[in-house]
Write a protein that holds these residues in place. Structure first.
Motif, PDB file in Angstrom:
ATOM      1  N   CYS A 342       0.823  -1.222   0.000  1.00 28.49           N
ATOM      2  CA  CYS A 342       0.000   0.000   0.000  1.00 28.49           C
ATOM      3  C   CYS A 342       0.854   1.268   0.000  1.00 28.49           C
ATOM      4  O   CYS A 342       0.325   2.362  -0.223  1.00 28.49           O
ATOM      5  CB  CYS A 342      -0.936   0.006   1.209  1.00 28.49           C
ATOM      6  SG  CYS A 342      -2.281  -1.183   1.111  1.00 28.49           S
ATOM      7  N   ASP A 548      -5.912   3.912  -2.997  1.00 27.75           N
ATOM      8  CA  ASP A 548      -4.915   3.177  -2.219  1.00 27.75           C
ATOM      9  C   ASP A 548      -5.141   3.374  -0.717  1.00 27.75           C
ATOM     10  O   ASP A 548      -4.959   2.441   0.076  1.00 27.75           O
ATOM     11  CB  ASP A 548      -3.521   3.650  -2.614  1.00 27.75           C
ATOM     12  CG  ASP A 548      -2.413   2.926  -1.872  1.00 27.75           C
ATOM     13  OD1 ASP A 548      -2.349   1.693  -1.963  1.00 27.75           O
ATOM     14  OD2 ASP A 548      -1.618   3.588  -1.194  1.00 27.75           O
ATOM     15  N   ILE A 551      -7.795   0.993   0.634  1.00 27.03           N
ATOM     16  CA  ILE A 551      -7.265  -0.361   0.798  1.00 27.03           C
ATOM     17  C   ILE A 551      -6.341  -0.422   2.015  1.00 27.03           C
ATOM     18  O   ILE A 551      -6.354  -1.390   2.787  1.00 27.03           O
ATOM     19  CB  ILE A 551      -6.508  -0.795  -0.472  1.00 27.03           C
ATOM     20  CG1 ILE A 551      -7.455  -0.816  -1.669  1.00 27.03           C
ATOM     21  CG2 ILE A 551      -5.852  -2.166  -0.283  1.00 27.03           C
ATOM     22  CD1 ILE A 551      -6.768  -1.115  -2.998  1.00 27.03           C
TER      23      ILE A 551
END
Length: 584
Positions: A342, A548, A551
């Motif tokens: 990530c 991102d 997540i």
């Protein structure tokens, strides 16, 4: 045998078998005195590295004659190689050489690369003398000159990148975990390490960039070389005062053994936690490493530590039966990977400072009277932002957040990394907004827009703020969560994130260019940026960062930190949250 006691939730241990060199180091070694040598070394080495890297994109366009997209891609690939080499340095440091020798060897390679670059640019590339500034292009370079240029720059990449994870971990090793005060010093070290890194790059981004931008490339490269030599000499001077930790052996076979053993026992049900195989006493099967308590994640790997009748009938085969600590070492690597993945998109954002930010600034108004502001020197605002925010974070935000969250460390590492993603996204929005304004102030027949280059200040400042939260948080998180046997590997994950971020950035630029130039369109990133729309590329990165971040929230919530075991069967959780002592 290891003897441990507990104070303020911290593990304190002594290895009576001298498996860990730090445990038997004299009391006069280590501490802030010798860690300071490493901080100064880092500052000087960074000055030398960024003396080459920060203006590399302009060197490629002005001296070697590359177009903007090709130059941006070349810089991204080179920077990616720098930090990819950190994995090589981390492996050698953890497995065979130890941190001191790894630093010494790779810094020597770094000096060699800088020396070769200085000589190459002087003899082969800078012709006529003073070329490569804004007004005078250089003559077409010879094949030998280009070959030596790329050899020297990749030696620089190999030397600097290979040293970084080892020097960070080696600095942290100067503080003894048996001493509560030194535990706090170790936590502070990573902030000061990043501070030293940016202090060095501040000089290269202001003074050296100014001379290089005016065509004095060779002078800039020679100054970088001298800085690297001084850094290496200082590192050698501190040799007798450092605390040294012996390497713990190659971790790759240990981790491979876990997966092979678990696969061989695919049809075996994992036994309960108390019956899993582990050495008796406090000594770990991994040389120089503390034991790690069992965790519930990736339960299928517990089969590797499950004792079967076949195991009882034969001598222990590490490819069939592994200890709990060995299994947990493999689990730690697997647990860190989602969080690490990530961080790659953030590194794509970060790398724009060395490529598109510079190219954007190069077509803005940078002359104010007789004073000229080199586009690359605008990164000084990023560096100043880092230096100021680092101080504000440790002196103001940590105490304030500590009172609000009851965590004396302030925000956890995972929380800081999340904040860094948010600021990175805002930086891309600011860069896109600046580009929209720049395009509105284009004057016909002129290369540069009439918009002042100082409009870039917000995007550089926001990137700097995001670095304090993201990269310092990463250094602390990955170093703290990595088992003792792969500490340098943990530090290298931060650098590897930057590496992959650069390669992803290069791939994105190539893909966007291919898509947006269809039908004879100039595309988003053409040779003449006045005909393009890099604002759309910045906004694309902002959207990717926001996605991102979502997540990342799931990965951070799922993550459980490492548990270390002491000989009185007390598990100490060393994680993003405050250290907690749990009786087992």
């Amino acid at each position: 045998m290891e003897l441990f006691n507990f104070s303020n939730g911290a593990v304190k241990g002594r290895d009576e078998n001298a498996s860990n060199e730090q445990a038997i180091a004299p009391k006069s070694t280590g501490g802030w005195k010798w860690a300071s040598f490493l901080l100064v070394n880092q500052g000087l080495a960074t000055l030398a590295f960024f003396g080459v890297g920060v203006n590399l994109v302009l060197f490629l366009t002005r001296v070697l004659g590359h177009d903007n997209a090709t130059a941006a891609n070349s810089v991204s690939k080179w920077t990616g190689t720098v930090y990819l080499c950190s994995l090589i340095g981390a492996f050698l440091s953890d497995s065979y050489w130890g941190r001191y020798l790894t630093c010494a060897v790779f810094q020597s390679i770094f000096v060699l690369g800088l020396t070769l670059l200085s000589v190459t640019s002087s003899v082969y590339l800078i012709k006529p003398e003073g070329c490569g500034n804004e007004d005078m292009m250089c003559m077409a370079p010879s094949s030998a000159g280009v070959a030596l240029f790329y050899l020297s720059t990749y030696l620089i990449a190999f030397g600097y990148g290979g040293c970084q994870p080892a020097i960070a971990t080696f600095g942290a090793n100067q503080f003894d975990e048996k001493n509560p005060k030194e535990i706090k010093s170790k936590e502070a070290f990573f902030s000061y390490f990043y501070f030293a890194l940016n202090a060095g790059s501040l000089l290269s981004n202001t003074i050296l960039v100014y001379y290089e931008d005016s065509g004095q490339w060779t002078l800039g490269f020679f100054v970088s070389t001298v800085s690297a030599v001084i850094a290496l000499v200082l590192f050698w001077i501190g040799t007798c005062g450092y605390r040294h930790v012996k390497p713990c052996g190659n971790p790759l076979p240990r981790i491979a053994q876990v997966f092979v053993a678990a696969t061989r026992k695919m049809n075996v049900l994992p036994t309960k936690e108390g019956d899993l195989y582990e050495l008796e006493g406090s000594e770990s099967a991994i040389k120089g490493s503390r034991k790690i308590c069992h965790s519930c994640e990736f339960a299928f790997l517990d089969k590797a530590a499950t004792i079967t009748e076949d195991d009882l009938c034969h001598p222990r085969n590490p490819w069939r039966l592994c200890t709990v600590t060995q299994v947990e070492e493999a689990k730690c690597v697997l647990k860190m990977l989602p969080v690490w993945l990530c961080t790659i998109i953030y590194s794509v954002v970060f790398t724009q400072m060395a490529s598109l930010f510079v190219e954007q600034g190069d077509v803005m108004r940078s002359k104010f009277g007789k004073f000229h502001v080199p586009a690359a020197s605008m990164s000084a605002f990023d560096i100043c932002s880092v230096l100021i925010c680092t101080g504000l974070y440790r002196q103001i935000l940590v105490p304030l957040a500590g009172r609000l969250t009851s965590n004396p460390r302030g925000l956890t590492e995972l929380q800081r990394m999340g904040v860094g993603l948010i600021f990175g996204m805002l930086a891309m929005v600011a860069a896109g907004a600046t580009e929209i304004q720049r395009l509105k102030h284009i004057e016909p027949g002129k290369k540069s827009s009439s918009l002042s280059i100082f409009w870039q200040t917000p995007q550089y400042v926001l990137v700097g703020v995001s670095e304090v939260f993201m990269y310092v948080g990463q250094l602390e998180f990955f170093n703290g969560q990595a088992p003792d046997g792969i500490k340098s590997f943990g530090s290298s994950l931060c650098m590897a994130s930057i590496s992959l971020g650069n390669f992803v950035s290069s791939w994105l630029v190539t893909m966007v260019t291919a898509i947006t130039t269809r039908g004879n369109e100039p595309g988003w990133i053409p040779q003449d940026l006045n005909e393009g729309h890099i604002d759309r590329f910045y906004f694309l990165l902002a959207v990717l960062t926001a996605f991102d971040f979502v997540i990342y929230l799931f990965c951070a919530k799922w993550y459980n930190s490492i548990n270390l075991e002491a000989d009185n069967k007390t598990a100490v959780r060393i994680g993003p949250e405050e250290q907690v002592v749990d009786r087992v």
